[in-house]
Design a protein around this motif. Structure first.
Motif, PDB file in Angstrom:
ATOM      1  N   GLY A  68       0.669  -1.282  -0.142  1.00 13.43           N
ATOM      2  CA  GLY A  68      -0.149  -0.020   0.108  1.00 13.43           C
ATOM      3  C   GLY A  68       0.613   1.196  -0.062  1.00 13.43           C
ATOM      4  N   ALA A  69       0.070   2.296   0.101  1.00 16.53           N
ATOM      5  CA  ALA A  69       0.744   3.755   0.089  1.00 16.53           C
ATOM      6  C   ALA A  69       0.911   3.996   1.725  1.00 16.53           C
ATOM      7  CB  ALA A  69      -0.194   4.747  -0.399  1.00 16.53           C
ATOM      8  N   LEU A  70       1.839   5.001   2.161  1.00 20.46           N
ATOM      9  CA  LEU A  70       2.293   5.368   3.058  1.00 20.46           C
ATOM     10  C   LEU A  70       1.072   6.377   3.572  1.00 20.46           C
ATOM     11  CD1 LEU A  70       6.085   6.309   3.319  1.00 20.46           C
ATOM     12  CD2 LEU A  70       4.675   4.702   4.944  1.00 20.46           C
ATOM     13  N   SER A  71       0.783   7.222   2.782  1.00 19.83           N
ATOM     14  CA  SER A  71      -0.394   8.292   3.083  1.00 19.83           C
ATOM     15  C   SER A  71      -1.145   8.610   1.841  1.00 19.83           C
ATOM     16  CB  SER A  71       0.123   9.519   3.884  1.00 19.83           C
ATOM     17  OG  SER A  71      -0.750  10.260   4.204  1.00 19.83           O
ATOM     18  N   THR A  72      -2.311   8.811   1.928  1.00 18.57           N
ATOM     19  CA  THR A  72      -3.121   9.395   0.864  1.00 18.57           C
ATOM     20  C   THR A  72      -3.829  10.643   1.167  1.00 18.57           C
ATOM     21  OG1 THR A  72      -5.011   7.842   1.275  1.00 18.57           O
ATOM     22  CG2 THR A  72      -3.442   7.006  -0.212  1.00 18.57           C
ATOM     23  N   ARG A  73      -3.200  11.326   2.294  1.00 16.58           N
ATOM     24  CA  ARG A  73      -3.994  12.582   2.759  1.00 16.58           C
ATOM     25  C   ARG A  73      -4.137  13.606   1.708  1.00 16.58           C
ATOM     26  NH1 ARG A  73      -1.569  13.423   8.910  1.00 16.58           N
ATOM     27  NH2 ARG A  73      -2.564  11.518   9.756  1.00 16.58           N
ATOM     28  N   ALA A  74      -3.209  13.807   0.708  1.00 11.44           N
ATOM     29  CA  ALA A  74      -3.065  14.705  -0.276  1.00 11.44           C
ATOM     30  C   ALA A  74      -4.214  14.523  -1.494  1.00 11.44           C
ATOM     31  CB  ALA A  74      -1.674  14.890  -0.981  1.00 11.44           C
TER      32      ALA A  74
ATOM     33  N   ARG B  62       3.348   5.509  -5.196  1.00 12.59           N
ATOM     34  CA  ARG B  62       2.869   5.671  -3.973  1.00 12.59           C
ATOM     35  C   ARG B  62       3.119   3.859  -3.403  1.00 12.59           C
ATOM     36  NH1 ARG B  62      -1.130   7.278  -7.142  1.00 12.59           N
ATOM     37  NH2 ARG B  62      -2.559   5.496  -6.444  1.00 12.59           N
ATOM     38  N   HIS B  63       3.338   3.183  -4.273  1.00 14.67           N
ATOM     39  CA  HIS B  63       3.249   1.615  -3.300  1.00 14.67           C
ATOM     40  C   HIS B  63       4.545   1.138  -3.987  1.00 14.67           C
ATOM     41  CE1 HIS B  63      -1.039   3.138  -4.683  1.00 14.67           C
ATOM     42  NE2 HIS B  63      -1.112   2.467  -3.437  1.00 14.67           N
ATOM     43  N   PRO B  64       5.003   0.180  -3.080  1.00 11.57           N
ATOM     44  CA  PRO B  64       6.273  -0.645  -3.220  1.00 11.57           C
ATOM     45  C   PRO B  64       6.586  -1.545  -4.471  1.00 11.57           C
ATOM     46  CG  PRO B  64       4.892  -1.716  -1.785  1.00 11.57           C
ATOM     47  CD  PRO B  64       4.032  -0.659  -2.136  1.00 11.57           C
ATOM     48  N   THR B  65       7.945  -1.424  -4.615  1.00 14.36           N
ATOM     49  CA  THR B  65       8.413  -2.431  -5.487  1.00 14.36           C
ATOM     50  C   THR B  65       8.962  -3.687  -5.040  1.00 14.36           C
ATOM     51  OG1 THR B  65       9.054  -0.726  -7.068  1.00 14.36           O
ATOM     52  CG2 THR B  65      10.283  -2.728  -7.422  1.00 14.36           C
ATOM     53  N   ILE B  66       8.420  -4.866  -5.652  1.00 19.04           N
ATOM     54  CA  ILE B  66       8.926  -6.212  -5.082  1.00 19.04           C
ATOM     55  C   ILE B  66       9.439  -6.650  -6.051  1.00 19.04           C
ATOM     56  CG2 ILE B  66       8.062  -8.374  -3.932  1.00 19.04           C
ATOM     57  CD1 ILE B  66       7.007  -5.981  -2.589  1.00 19.04           C
ATOM     58  N   GLU B  67      10.727  -7.043  -5.853  1.00 18.49           N
ATOM     59  CA  GLU B  67      11.692  -7.615  -6.778  1.00 18.49           C
ATOM     60  C   GLU B  67      11.660  -9.045  -6.931  1.00 18.49           C
ATOM     61  OE1 GLU B  67      15.738  -6.127  -6.063  1.00 18.49           O
ATOM     62  OE2 GLU B  67      15.125  -4.183  -6.959  1.00 18.49           O
ATOM     63  N   ASP B  68      12.599  -9.759  -7.787  1.00 22.72           N
ATOM     64  CA  ASP B  68      12.147 -11.191  -8.038  1.00 22.72           C
ATOM     65  C   ASP B  68      12.303 -12.190  -6.941  1.00 22.72           C
ATOM     66  OD1 ASP B  68      11.783 -10.250 -10.633  1.00 22.72           O
ATOM     67  OD2 ASP B  68      13.606 -10.976 -11.299  1.00 22.72           O
ATOM     68  N   TYR B  69      11.652 -13.315  -6.937  1.00 28.96           N
ATOM     69  CA  TYR B  69      11.866 -14.179  -5.988  1.00 28.96           C
ATOM     70  C   TYR B  69      11.670 -13.965  -4.516  1.00 28.96           C
ATOM     71  CZ  TYR B  69      13.655 -16.873  -9.876  1.00 28.96           C
ATOM     72  OH  TYR B  69      13.909 -17.637 -11.168  1.00 28.96           O
ATOM     73  N   VAL B  70      10.595 -12.974  -4.169  1.00 33.53           N
ATOM     74  CA  VAL B  70      10.524 -12.625  -3.078  1.00 33.53           C
ATOM     75  C   VAL B  70       9.096 -13.592  -2.264  1.00 33.53           C
ATOM     76  CG1 VAL B  70       9.620 -10.620  -1.652  1.00 33.53           C
ATOM     77  CG2 VAL B  70      11.373 -10.276  -3.245  1.00 33.53           C
ATOM     78  N   THR B  71       9.223 -13.650  -1.045  1.00 37.41           N
ATOM     79  CA  THR B  71       8.136 -14.434  -0.478  1.00 37.41           C
ATOM     80  C   THR B  71       7.592 -13.481   0.700  1.00 37.41           C
ATOM     81  OG1 THR B  71       8.998 -16.561  -1.016  1.00 37.41           O
ATOM     82  CG2 THR B  71       7.301 -16.250   0.864  1.00 37.41           C
ATOM     83  N   ILE B  72       6.382 -13.259   0.816  1.00 30.18           N
ATOM     84  CA  ILE B  72       5.707 -12.135   1.631  1.00 30.18           C
ATOM     85  C   ILE B  72       4.708 -13.041   2.530  1.00 30.18           C
ATOM     86  CG2 ILE B  72       4.609 -10.318   2.216  1.00 30.18           C
ATOM     87  CD1 ILE B  72       5.607  -9.094  -0.529  1.00 30.18           C
ATOM     88  N   TYR B  73       5.045 -13.361   3.799  1.00 29.41           N
ATOM     89  CA  TYR B  73       4.066 -14.035   4.569  1.00 29.41           C
ATOM     90  C   TYR B  73       2.648 -13.274   4.993  1.00 29.41           C
ATOM     91  CZ  TYR B  73       6.986 -18.253   4.101  1.00 29.41           C
ATOM     92  OH  TYR B  73       7.863 -19.380   3.838  1.00 29.41           O
TER      93      TYR B  73
END
Length: 317
Positions: free
Chosen positions: A230-236, A245-256
């Motif tokens: 997600g985004a850190l803040s959307t107040r603007a 506004r949102h992250p980049t996830i590079e190759d071969y990443v696992t997110i639990y």
């Protein structure tokens, strides 16, 4: 019937009509001037039948061969999608001056979009084949690949997102979001059509996953239920439109499960593993393992309370 309470319906209608005239941006009196949500849902289902022939089909229709079946689906999609894109473009005049079709009218723009979109269905199928492969390789509970296509919500949501993303890249307003929200309503997985997703993407379980518009996901990425990109803040508000506004996830990443990764400048490096319930707002180096350490459990056994430390950084369902 004599005891039935009488309602002054004419008075209520007059009051509502007067209220509609106030123009508070929620009036839509012209019923045929905007895309039809139900029609777009049906288009989405037909597109799933095209990319997964034999899995999602009309049981009350019979065809002599695959060619006639696919041809019928394509003709139906083209007919209805042309009308819906035309209506969507009428709501967004500025959309007509982008993507190399400068000055085109609505009909010319619509035909261009559909022509390119149909060609991109081959790419969608190529990517979906890798997604099914990733799901089968990554889930020991999978019986076979047929089960994955027919029953896994992550594949269903990813398939619709990949379809909608092609329309999003062609600058079609409204329709891509209606498609992905349809998937959201069916699976509990909320992926914005603007999200860029590489090959071999697998969402396991999936419920509660949220992925924002400007997120970029590499290849061979696996995420579990409850993950937020997600985004850190959307107040603007609208001032943030077009900004990453949102992250980049590079190759071969696992997110639990339950992890939250926020911010447009946040990059999760290649081969990193993000443990359950981690809250991340800064970049993580490649090959790193992120966890919440030394969680304590209070265990009441009747006479006394034991405190147990849990050193394992990963737990999944």
């Amino acid at each position: 019937m004599e005891n039935r309470e009488h309602y002054e319906t004419e008075e209520i209608v007059d009051t509502l009509l007067s209220n509609y005239d106030r123009d508070t941006h929620i009036e839509k009196i012209e019923f045929n001037s905007q895309p039809d949500v139900d029609v777009i849902h049906e288009i989405t289902r037909k597109l799933l039948r095209i990319v997964f022939p034999g899995y999602f089909r009309e049981k009350n229709q019979k065809f002599y061969n695959l060619s006639s079946y696919v041809n019928s689906l394509i003709e139906d999609v083209v007919y209805n999608l042309e009308a819906q894109i035309g209506l969507a473009l009428f709501q967004c005049p500025e959309c007509l001056d982008k993507n190399g079709v400068v000055g085109a009218n609505v009909r010319e723009k619509t035909q261009h979009v559909i022509r390119v979109f149909l060609q991109r269905l081959l790419v969608v199928r190529e990517y979906l084949a890798t997604d099914v492969e990733a799901a089968f390789d990554g889930d020991p509970a999978a019986f076979n690949k047929n089960e994955i296509i027919l029953a896994y919500p992550g594949i269903w949501a990813t398939a619709i997102n990949r379809i909608a993303h092609e329309l999003y890249k062609l600058n079609v307003p409204l329709i891509p979001r209606i498609m992905t929200e349809y998937a959201h309503s069916k699976t509990g997985i909320d992926i914005h059509p603007g999200t860029t997703i590489g090959k071999y993407f697998f969402i396991d379980h999936g419920t509660g996953v949220v992925i924002g518009e400007t997120a970029v996901i590499g290849e061979h990425v696996k995420i579990y239920q409850g993950v937020t990109l997600g985004a850190l803040s959307t107040r603007a508000g609208q001032k943030l439109k077009g900004i990453k506004r949102h992250p980049t996830i590079e190759d071969y990443v696992t997110i639990y499960a339950g992890a939250s990764i926020l911010g447009g400048e946040t990059v999760i490096g290649k081969n990193a593993v993000i443990g359950s319930n981690a809250f991340i707002t800064t970049s993580i180096a490649p090959d790193a393992k992120v966890s919440i350490k030394n969680q304590e459990l209070d265990i009441k056994t009747g006479k006394k309370t034991e405190v147990a430390e849990n050193d394992s950084w990963f737990y999944i369902i």
